[in-house]
Design a protein around this motif. Structure first.
Motif, PDB file in Angstrom:
ATOM      1  N   LEU A  82       0.853  -1.186   0.000  1.00 11.41           N
ATOM      2  CA  LEU A  82       0.000   0.000   0.000  1.00 11.41           C
ATOM      3  C   LEU A  82       0.889   1.237   0.000  1.00 11.41           C
ATOM      4  CD1 LEU A  82      -2.613  -1.003   2.733  1.00 11.41           C
ATOM      5  CD2 LEU A  82      -2.834  -1.229   0.258  1.00 11.41           C
ATOM      6  N   PHE A  83       0.378   2.313  -0.594  1.00 13.53           N
ATOM      7  CA  PHE A  83       1.085   3.582  -0.494  1.00 13.53           C
ATOM      8  C   PHE A  83       0.679   4.242   0.815  1.00 13.53           C
ATOM      9  CE2 PHE A  83       0.939   2.959  -5.138  1.00 13.53           C
ATOM     10  CZ  PHE A  83       2.296   2.955  -5.357  1.00 13.53           C
ATOM     11  N   PRO A  84       1.644   4.509   1.697  1.00 11.57           N
ATOM     12  CA  PRO A  84       1.292   4.965   3.050  1.00 11.57           C
ATOM     13  C   PRO A  84       0.649   6.344   3.086  1.00 11.57           C
ATOM     14  CG  PRO A  84       3.686   4.630   2.838  1.00 11.57           C
ATOM     15  CD  PRO A  84       3.074   4.329   1.507  1.00 11.57           C
ATOM     16  N   HIS A  85       0.836   7.170   2.044  1.00 13.78           N
ATOM     17  CA  HIS A  85       0.286   8.525   2.104  1.00 13.78           C
ATOM     18  C   HIS A  85      -1.096   8.602   1.472  1.00 13.78           C
ATOM     19  CE1 HIS A  85       2.244   8.019  -1.735  1.00 13.78           C
ATOM     20  NE2 HIS A  85       1.625   9.065  -2.210  1.00 13.78           N
ATOM     21  N   LEU A  86      -1.606   7.476   0.948  1.00 11.98           N
ATOM     22  CA  LEU A  86      -2.933   7.476   0.344  1.00 11.98           C
ATOM     23  C   LEU A  86      -3.908   6.726   1.243  1.00 11.98           C
ATOM     24  CD1 LEU A  86      -2.002   6.660  -3.374  1.00 11.98           C
ATOM     25  CD2 LEU A  86      -2.248   8.882  -2.293  1.00 11.98           C
ATOM     26  N   GLN A  90      -8.190   5.357  -1.863  1.00 10.23           N
ATOM     27  CA  GLN A  90      -7.291   5.782  -2.937  1.00 10.23           C
ATOM     28  C   GLN A  90      -6.394   4.643  -3.377  1.00 10.23           C
ATOM     29  OE1 GLN A  90      -5.676   9.129  -0.752  1.00 10.23           O
ATOM     30  NE2 GLN A  90      -6.662  10.593  -2.116  1.00 10.23           N
ATOM     31  N   LEU A  94      -6.427   2.766  -7.226  1.00 10.10           N
ATOM     32  CA  LEU A  94      -5.289   2.607  -8.141  1.00 10.10           C
ATOM     33  C   LEU A  94      -5.396   1.313  -8.937  1.00 10.10           C
ATOM     34  CD1 LEU A  94      -2.333   3.807  -5.920  1.00 10.10           C
ATOM     35  CD2 LEU A  94      -3.312   4.965  -7.889  1.00 10.10           C
ATOM     36  N   LYS A 126      -5.925   6.024   6.490  1.00  8.52           N
ATOM     37  CA  LYS A 126      -4.632   5.745   5.867  1.00  8.52           C
ATOM     38  C   LYS A 126      -4.078   4.459   6.446  1.00  8.52           C
ATOM     39  CE  LYS A 126      -3.554  10.287   4.364  1.00  8.52           C
ATOM     40  NZ  LYS A 126      -2.683  11.422   4.401  1.00  8.52           N
TER      41      LYS A 126
ATOM     42  N   HIS B 415       8.442   1.301  -3.506  1.00 12.55           N
ATOM     43  CA  HIS B 415       7.122   1.320  -4.124  1.00 12.55           C
ATOM     44  C   HIS B 415       7.145   1.094  -5.634  1.00 12.55           C
ATOM     45  CE1 HIS B 415       5.556   2.589  -0.331  1.00 12.55           C
ATOM     46  NE2 HIS B 415       6.285   3.684  -0.318  1.00 12.55           N
ATOM     47  N   LEU B 418       5.309  -2.139  -7.013  1.00 13.86           N
ATOM     48  CA  LEU B 418       3.851  -2.041  -6.903  1.00 13.86           C
ATOM     49  C   LEU B 418       3.306  -1.128  -8.002  1.00 13.86           C
ATOM     50  CD1 LEU B 418       1.185  -2.537  -5.506  1.00 13.86           C
ATOM     51  CD2 LEU B 418       1.738  -0.741  -3.881  1.00 13.86           C
ATOM     52  N   LEU B 422       0.803  -2.129 -11.104  1.00 14.55           N
ATOM     53  CA  LEU B 422      -0.498  -1.464 -11.272  1.00 14.55           C
ATOM     54  C   LEU B 422      -0.590  -0.746 -12.609  1.00 14.55           C
ATOM     55  CD1 LEU B 422      -0.920   0.092  -7.725  1.00 14.55           C
ATOM     56  CD2 LEU B 422      -2.242  -1.773  -8.696  1.00 14.55           C
ATOM     57  N   ARG B 432       2.268  11.385  -7.878  1.00 15.29           N
ATOM     58  CA  ARG B 432       1.385  10.862  -6.824  1.00 15.29           C
ATOM     59  C   ARG B 432       2.120  10.083  -5.751  1.00 15.29           C
ATOM     60  NH1 ARG B 432      -4.413   8.484  -7.604  1.00 15.29           N
ATOM     61  NH2 ARG B 432      -4.436   8.985  -5.380  1.00 15.29           N
ATOM     62  N   ARG B 437       5.744  11.559  -1.084  1.00 16.10           N
ATOM     63  CA  ARG B 437       6.543  10.819  -0.118  1.00 16.10           C
ATOM     64  C   ARG B 437       7.813  11.572   0.252  1.00 16.10           C
ATOM     65  NH1 ARG B 437       4.389   8.203   2.973  1.00 16.10           N
ATOM     66  NH2 ARG B 437       6.018   6.714   3.397  1.00 16.10           N
ATOM     67  N   GLU B 514       3.049  11.912   6.480  1.00 14.72           N
ATOM     68  CA  GLU B 514       2.838  10.576   7.045  1.00 14.72           C
ATOM     69  C   GLU B 514       4.186   9.891   7.174  1.00 14.72           C
ATOM     70  OE1 GLU B 514      -0.281  10.053   7.760  1.00 14.72           O
ATOM     71  OE2 GLU B 514      -0.902  11.836   6.686  1.00 14.72           O
ATOM     72  N   SER B 515       4.297   9.098   8.198  1.00 16.48           N
ATOM     73  CA  SER B 515       5.570   8.408   8.375  1.00 16.48           C
ATOM     74  C   SER B 515       5.679   7.255   7.392  1.00 16.48           C
ATOM     75  CB  SER B 515       5.680   7.872   9.782  1.00 16.48           C
ATOM     76  OG  SER B 515       4.588   7.041  10.050  1.00 16.48           O
TER      77      SER B 515
END
Lengths: 230, 515
Positions: A82-86, A90, A94, A126, B415, B418, B422, B432, B437, B514-515
């Protein structure tokens, strides 16, 4: 049918030979000693590694020259799914549209996928606000909306506790049955294989062995598997 | 087979790297072609070379020698305010040089606090201009950097090793020989090289505290050849000399340097068992804090009074500085982000190399080259501000890349697969995933870039005409005209603007990250 035709995979000075066929709709566990090349095999099928030799076909079409995103498969990795900021929504979106905004109809699909993995009302959270099991569910919901014909799992549930992992595997089994998806799943645990995979592929001695009935294989293991199982 | 798929495209970064290389190498070529070798080096040029080397050597030696006891004290003592003090050690990097010099003058100058104090006892005032002034200012700027680098090395010694030595019954001296001495032997040459390299190219310090036949650096000589004699050939010749010197030193410094000196994780105190009286450590910590804080405090105190006594021209200069810094930061990010992305997506050694080219060339050398290139086409002074913004961006680029590249690499590795599976496009991944990030690092790099540009007193001095000035140049002019009150006010304003810009951008990057 997924056909690995006389494939040779090279990873550093390590090579792996694969020449196997996998039936559409089957659920396959990939098992073998660590370092034998289970993940390497999966990464090659998904397109993250190049073949040294041979070709991969899906339904008669050669797919081994395709970009990873153009292959008919979804993959879940050991981590970073998973994208941690989405938000959860969201992240799921994707799977439908990696590069744009959702239509209203697609938005409904995201909501229904959230519901299917029992995460009603958690779409705005999130990943850091979700538990490990819930994060896995979000990733599975995304796989669901991707509607790919193959699902590759590279031990995405390894960090979960035994009970939670069993839940996830059951959910995966239900989802692939509902959607007639072909499942390839790396595992180092025979229990996982027995739980959801009717067939098992053994990766050992630099070779990807042909799929065998899971129950039969474990009841009467060949020497290399016996050495691994202990 | 096709090459391994990547989630990001390296091409914009390769383009940006080519632009940077063209800017730096192009100006260097202009300098080399224009240099008039026929005249050769005059005795004054040799004196400038000697002085440059002498002051850089002394500055590096003093900075490092003093940094060792300070770092040792910080490594083994815990006290309230320790974190703040270590954070303060990072501040001189973004402190405008002219502000620090004003503070140093107010403390150490002819009519400064120390001279006044000596006067009470009928002693003569101390002199700050010349070699010792230049070295003093360089130590002020580089002692903190050296302390951070040495402290980092100290913190990297595994705690187990101190525990083992304590278990063996080693006392302070034995501990030093066994653990700390070898660590210092490994670390100090690199720190010396880095500071030596920094002091070689320092211009503003020499401009304000040096001068005259006995205290002129090569950078200052370039400036003088420009402004006093308008002898472009000689400026170019000196630039070529400076270039050879900085490039050689930068190579040595890069070879030695590992850490970047503004990394985190320095706030951990080592548990030590060799005891020893804390008196010495306390002395060094207080001495270092006073040495760093006194000039800053002095600027703030004198500046508050001066703030209400500033001519309008100072505010105009402040506005110009803010605009230049904004433009420079934008250019910096437009170059650094694609370059960091390219470096993260594979082995693009040339992109990285072009990113550190800026370390080999000094601002005045690039300024000279740009002047030579622009003059046939336009009046260089009309382009003073854009050129300043551009050169500032090129100079901040190596630091920005050091901040951005590890993050970009990490995120792409984490990332990338992934995103590929996708079927995300490269542009989507960039906008995005990568940009959101990397926001904390982008904020930090932008903050550094803005603060460095805001406080820069380099190329602008070369290009500016009397009608136009950035705030640092305006402060310098006020000091030259002995309008010390107004200069102090301007310095406080500049300090607030630089630190404010850094704080705003750095905080903005970390806000809700976000961390």
């Amino acid at each position: 049918m997924l056909n690995l035709d006389d494939c040779v995979i090279e990873n550093g000075n390590f090579t792996l030979n694969a020449d196997i066929q996998i039936e559409v709709g089957s659920s396959i566990a990939i098992i073998g000693p660590s370092g034998a090349g289970k993940s390497t095999l999966l990464e090659t099928i998904a397109g993250f590694r190049d073949l040294k030799k041979g070709q991969i076909f899906w339904g008669g079409q050669q797919i081994s020259n395709l970009h990873p995103g153009k292959r008919p498969m979804a993959m879940l990795f050991q981590d970073g799914n998973l994208f941690p900021h989405l938000t959860a929504e969201q992240n799921i979106a994707l799977g439908l549209r990696p590069n744009g905004r959702l239509s209203r109809d697609e938005d409904a699909q995201v909501q229904s996928a959230l519901g299917r993995v029992s995460l009603h009302g958690m779409g705005a959270r999130k990943p850091s606000e979700l538990s490990g099991g819930q994060q896995s569910r979000v990733a599975l919901a995304r796989v669901l909306v991707q509607r790919r014909e193959l699902l590759l799992l590279d031990e995405p549930f390894a960090a979960l506790g035994p009970a939670l992992k069993a839940d996830m595997l059951d959910l995966v089994a239900d989802l692939v049955a509902e959607t007639q998806t072909t499942l390839l799943m790396v595992s180092h645990d025979p229990q996982d294989a027995r739980r959801i995979a009717d067939q098992t592929v053994l990766v050992a001695d630099k070779t990807v062995h042909a799929p065998a009935q899971t129950a039969k294989l474990f009841d009467n293991p060949p020497p290399s598997l016996r050495a691994y199982l202990g | 087979m096709a090459e391994r798929a990547q989630p990001v495209s390296p091409w914009p970064g390769i383009g940006a790297a080519a632009l940077v290389a063209a800017l730096i190498l192009g100006t260097l070529a202009a300098v080399a072609l224009r240099a008039e070798a026929s005249g050769g080096f005059s005795p004054a040029d040799w004196a400038a070379l000697r002085f440059t080397l002498t002051q850089a050597t002394l500055s590096a030696l003093f900075s490092v020698l003093l940094a060792v006891p300070v770092a040792r004290a910080l490594a083994r003592r815990r006290f309230p305010g320790r974190r703040a003090l270590i954070a303060l050690l990072g501040a001189p990097f973004i402190l405008p040089v002219i502000v620090a010099i004003l503070g140093l003058l107010q403390v150490f100058g002819r009519s400064g606090w120390i001279s006044d104090f000596l006067g009470i006892f009928g002693l003569p005032p101390i002199r700050i201009y010349g070699l010792h002034g230049v070295v003093l200012a360089h130590v002020f700027f580089n002692l903190p950097l050296a302390t951070r680098l040495v402290l980092q090395a100290w913190q990297e010694v595994p705690a187990e090793r101190f525990r083992l030595a304590a278990q063996l019954g080693c006392n302070g001296m034995a501990m030093f020989r066994l653990i700390e001495m070898p660590m210092l032997k490994r670390t100090l040459p690199g720190v010396l090289a880095v500071i030596f390299a920094i002091c070689l190219t320092s211009f503003a310090v020499a401009l304000t505290l040096g001068g005259g036949p006995r205290a002129t650096t090569i950078e200052l000589a370039i400036y003088q050849a420009f402004t006093y004699d308008f002898d472009l050939g000689r400026a170019a010749l000196l630039s070529a000399l400076q270039l050879a010197l900085t490039a050689a030193t930068a190579l040595v410094a890069l070879k030695f340097s590992r850490g970047d000196g503004f990394g985190t994780g320095l706030d951990r105190a080592l548990r030590r068992w060799d005891g020893g009286a804390p008196t010495i450590d306390v002395f060094w910590i207080i001495a270092a804090a006073v040495f760093l804080l006194l000039p800053l405090a002095s600027v703030v105190i004198s500046g508050v009074a001066g703030l209400f006594d500033m001519p309008a021209i100072v505010f105009r200069a402040a506005l110009i500085s803010a605009l230049v810094a904004a433009a420079s930061t934008a250019v910096l990010l437009l170059l650094a982000l694609p370059m960091a992305t390219a470096v993260a997506s594979g082995r693009y050694g040339l992109v990285e190399l072009s990113g550190i080219l800026g370390l080999a060339a000094s601002p005045l050398v690039i300024g000279t080259g740009l002047f030579i290139l622009i003059r046939p086409l336009a009046n260089p002074t009309t382009l003073a501000l854009p050129v300043t913004a551009l050169v500032n961006a090129a100079m901040a680029l190596p630091f920005a890349l050091r901040i951005l590249v590890p993050a970009a690499r990490d995120i792409t590795a984490r990332h990338g697969r992934l995103a590929l599976s996708l079927d995300m496009t490269k542009w989507t991944f960039f906008t995005r995933v990568l940009l959101p990030r990397m926001r904390p690092q982008i904020g930090f790099a932008a903050g550094l870039g803005a603060a460095l540009s805001m406080g820069d007193l380099g190329v602008i001095a070369l290009f500016a005409d009397p009608q136009i000035a950035t705030l640092p140049l305006q402060i310098y002019r006020l000091m030259g005209a002995y309008q010390m009150q107004a200069a102090a006010g301007g310095a406080l304003l500049l300090l607030l603007l630089s630190m404010g810009a850094f704080w705003l951008l750095d905080r903005g990057g970390r806000w809700h990250a976000e961390s």
